[in-house]
Design a protein around this motif. Structure first.
Motif, short mmCIF file in Angstrom:
data_model
loop_
_atom_site.label_atom_id
_atom_site.label_comp_id
_atom_site.label_asym_id
_atom_site.label_seq_id
_atom_site.Cartn_x
_atom_site.Cartn_y
_atom_site.Cartn_z
N LYS A 23 -14.71 -1.56 -38.50
CA LYS A 23 -15.04 -2.39 -39.72
C LYS A 23 -15.82 -1.48 -40.78
O LYS A 23 -15.78 -1.77 -41.94
CB LYS A 23 -15.70 -3.75 -39.40
N GLY A 29 -13.80 1.62 -42.05
CA GLY A 29 -12.72 1.22 -42.97
C GLY A 29 -11.51 1.38 -42.18
O GLY A 29 -10.27 1.32 -42.82
N VAL A 57 -7.99 -2.75 -39.76
CA VAL A 57 -6.76 -3.40 -40.56
C VAL A 57 -6.59 -4.87 -40.78
O VAL A 57 -6.39 -5.41 -39.55
CB VAL A 57 -5.29 -2.87 -40.18
N ASP A 99 -4.75 -5.46 -45.92
CA ASP A 99 -4.63 -3.76 -45.95
C ASP A 99 -3.29 -3.17 -45.68
O ASP A 99 -2.98 -2.01 -45.67
CB ASP A 99 -5.50 -3.22 -44.78
N ARG A 148 0.38 -1.89 -45.49
CA ARG A 148 1.29 -1.14 -46.18
C ARG A 148 2.36 -0.87 -45.56
O ARG A 148 2.50 -0.22 -44.50
CB ARG A 148 0.52 0.06 -46.68
N GLU A 191 -11.65 -12.59 -47.39
CA GLU A 191 -10.23 -11.85 -47.77
C GLU A 191 -9.23 -13.44 -48.03
O GLU A 191 -9.37 -14.15 -47.30
CB GLU A 191 -9.69 -11.71 -46.28
N HIS A 229 -3.46 -9.60 -37.31
CA HIS A 229 -4.57 -8.58 -37.60
C HIS A 229 -5.86 -9.17 -37.72
O HIS A 229 -6.01 -10.44 -37.64
CB HIS A 229 -4.15 -7.90 -39.10
#
Length: 734
Positions: free
Chosen positions: A222, A225, A228, A232, A234, A358, A403
């Protein structure tokens, strides 16, 4: 909690040349078991090579996998949303399995309500401060069982007695000869053995990990970075969607300019539902610009005139009616009428948003015969279920990739945002990540209910309460979320902290009046306790003031037969220096307040020191928290949760409320839904009572204890009794 181990091919399997140990996490702590009078069971099954299942036995909802390399993996249905479960749960396993904590890896369980359901919570749920309480005994017992079988397999290979062998750090040693084998060397042999019953667990004096302040396993990723979160995700050729939902409950989309939206560079598609619109684009910037260009308008529908005033008026009228009876000891109302003195009050707490860091988001890839979700959710099986319902697909064709959660607080117990994403995805071309803006997130939250409480007490000639009456009025979250939990008109969550208030009073009556409105409500980091503890502890302070007694001494009299509660009260008062006045602050009024609570299986007391400026600005300087949460797994986690809960609860009590005008939520961002800044946060001291009792919960209690400590301190500083929150809504000018 009594946990039985039973042999069954269903739950203990040999998989790919290793050991797979299945067991149930019943979710019952000592308090829950006592109330239900039905001891839970955990099952550990027998090895089988062909992995066939029997029709009888318990379905496991957690698994330990040990492979031939000795790697240990814990597969479990609880999620990590900052509360520390991804560290504390493997600590329980590692303790009894005799492996280093670094050897245990956690693997998120897939969505499967039958296999991974928590019987206490009624499904595959992380909430209610139950993760440790549910796992405390079964995880240790499973670890001890696996260790015993591995040792027995090694002893069998050496042709010695298992009692002559020991296990440590994943290595089995024969003491007499010094021979060693790693766990991975004997997993195949162990998988052929019958699981032993009633394997003894360690005594607290023998703990090597439990009770130690170990570093969080999820923190490094965390910080650097690599972690996930849902936001986040993709995927190849993925669109990003900006969403707008009708601003009034029950409203409809009236118009939107597709051409202008599609003219924005990067916009791929515009999708409309009857109550919402999404603009899909190459990236979030283009999606937001496209949505602004579409300029949606709305038909506000039947709730266009909804206001906070009308909502509260409805609650006030409802509160005058008799409610369902949650507790009825003696004859409270008659005793109050006869008492030498009567004290009564009405308390109000506002709607509250979760405002998770978030915002709500969900990525959906819906293609022929399959729906995949990438999301952070506290209820993966519910997410799977809503997607299956909306798409018409069977459950096994809906895959949920869960996640890390960037804040849950109960908001991610809901699946409204997931259902909306799936509805949009039915018209989308390719995978799409749907993201709420901060404004949409706050204005389309599912809020902590507005509560209005009528409370009264009858005092004897020594100003000690002989009777207590408490009527709670608000919407029922349980009636929507878990209807079976509502019995005889009582929402168990709505009365928590009121029905079981800790004071020794001979006549007590607690009622609940259910009153619904168009406003959607949901769990909020403690919910019932966050409102009832404030009401009960504020009113106890009122009684102490009426009696002209010190609030601490007054509580001590009423808690003399509640030793664990009295102990945390005295500890908090001692550490806060209650006998001495609070530190003076130049030009400001200062005060100190105290509270106690029993919630989520834990006992707690908090003391707050505050100052109030001549203009009425409140600053909290120091909070002292004493907590008895039974056996502590990781004290660092307990401290972190108390600090988090205090700051979360202070933000709400000082400033937060959701209000309505013309059907619309008036708050839309952190500018008007204020969150405590670092420079505003108080010094927080946490003192943990050492205990070998079964663990209690710590994720939510810190939030509910702080509000009354705060408002009681404000009364001590200003003489003004706050019966309505937030504090900012009341003038405290000198």
């Amino acid at each position: 909690m009594s946990t039985q181990l039973q042999a069954s091919r269903r739950t203990f399997l040999q998989a790919g040349g290793g050991l797979l140990l299945g067991f149930t996490l019943p979710g019952f702590g000592a308090e829950e078991q006592k109330r239900n009078e039905k001891p839970p069971e955990a099952a550990v099954g027998q090895a089988t090579r062909n992995m066939t299942q029997e029709s009888s036995g318990l379905e496991p909802n957690a698994f330990i996998r040990i492979d031939r390399a000795g790697a240990v993996t814990l597969i479990i249905h609880k999620v990590e949303m900052g509360q520390g479960t991804f560290t504390s749960l493997p600590m329980l396993l590692a303790e009894e399995l005799e492996v280093d904590l670094a050897q245990v890896k956690l693997e998120q369980a897939p969505a499967d309500n039958e296999r991974y359901g928590d019987p206490l919570l009624g499904g595959q749920v992380t909430g209610g401060s139950t993760s440790i309480r549910a796992s405390w005994k079964p995880l240790r017992q499973a670890g001890a069982t696996a260790r015993t079988m591995l040792v027995a397999a090694a002893a069998q290979q050496w042709q010695v007695e298992p009692s002559t062998c020991t296990a440590r750090n994943g290595v089995i040693t024969h003491q007499a000869s010094g021979r060693t084998l790693n766990y991975g060397d004997v997993v195949d042999a162990a998988a052929k053995m019958r699981a032993p019953k009633d394997v003894p667990l360690k005594q607290p004096k023998d703990f090597k990990l439990i009770g130690k302040p170990l570093k969080r396993l999820d923190s490094p990723d965390k910080v650097n970075g690599q972690a996930v979160f849902g936001i986040d995700v993709r995927l190849p050729n993925m669109s990003v969607a900006s969403v707008a939902i009708t601003p009034v409950p029950g409203g409809k989309l009236q118009s939107a300019d597709d051409k202008k939206a599609l003219a924005v560079k990067g916009v791929r598609q515009v999708i409309k539902l009857d109550h919402a619109i999404a603009v899909l684009a190459d990236h979030m910037g283009a999606a937001k610009q496209g949505l602004a260009a579409a300029a949606p308008t709305w038909n506000d529908g039947p709730n266009a005139t909804l206001t906070t005033q009308t909502l509260v008026a409805g609650l006030r009228t409802a509160s005058e009616k008799q409610g369902a009876v949650a507790r009825n000891d003696g004859k409270a109302q008659e005793a109050i009428a006869r008492a030498p003195r009567k004290v009564e009050a009405v308390y109000e707490m506002p709607y509250l948003a979760h405002a998770t860091m978030e915002p709500m988001n969900c990525t959906v890839d819906l293609r022929s015969g399959l729906c995949e979700l990438w999301v952070g959710t506290q209820v993966p099986a519910l997410a799977q279920g809503i997607a299956a319902k909306l798409t018409g697909l069977p459950l096994d064709k809906v895959r949920v990739h869960n996640h890390y959660l960037g804040g849950g607080f109960g908001r991610r117990l809901e699946v409204d945002f997931i259902g909306l994403a799936v509805e949009f995805a039915k018209q989308a071309r390719g995978p799409v990540k749907f993201i709420y803006s901060r404004e949409e997130d706050i204005q389309h939250d599912m809020y902590r209910p507005y509560y209005l409480d009528r409370i009264s007490a009858g005092l004897d000639d020594k100003s000690i309460p002989v009777a207590w009456f408490h009527r709670i009025t608000g919407s029922s979250i349980m009636a929507r979320f878990a209807p079976a939990a509502v019995q005889d008109g009582i929402d168990s969550d709505a009365v928590e902290g009121a029905k079981d208030q800790p004071y020794e009073i001979p006549n007590v009556r607690v009622e609940y009046v259910r009153h619904e409105s168009p406003v959607a409500t949901a769990f909020w980091r403690g919910v019932g306790a966050t409102h009832n503890i404030w009401v009960v502890e504020s009113f106890i302070d009122e009684l102490a003031a009426t009696a002209k007694q010190d609030p601490l001494v007054y509580r001590q009299q009423l808690l003399k037969n509640n030793p664990r509660m009295l102990a945390v009260l005295n500890l908090a008062a001692e550490k806060a220096g209650w006998s001495q006045p609070p530190r003076s602050v130049e030009g400001k009024r200062v005060g100190r307040g105290i509270s106690v609570q029993f919630a989520f299986g834990s006992y707690m007391s908090q003391v707050a020191d505050v100052s109030v400026s001549p203009e009425g600005e409140v600053q909290v300087h120091r909070v002292v928290c004493a907590v008895d949460c039974g056996q502590v797994i990781n004290p660092d986690t307990v401290v972190a949760q108390m600090e988090s809960g205090v700051n979360f609860g202070l933000s709400a009590a000082l400033w937060n409320e959701i209000t309505f005008e013309k059907g619309r939520v008036q708050q839309n961002n952190f500018t008007d839904y204020r969150v405590m800044r670092i420079n505003e946060a108080p010094t927080i001291e946490v003192h943990i009572v050492k205990s070998n009792d079964a663990p209690g919960g710590v994720g939510e209690p810190g939030t509910s204890a702080i509000a009354p400590a705060l408002t009681n301190a404000i009364f001590a500083a200003t003489g003004k009794r706050l019966r309505k929150l937030p504090v900012a809504a009341t003038s405290l000018k000198a």
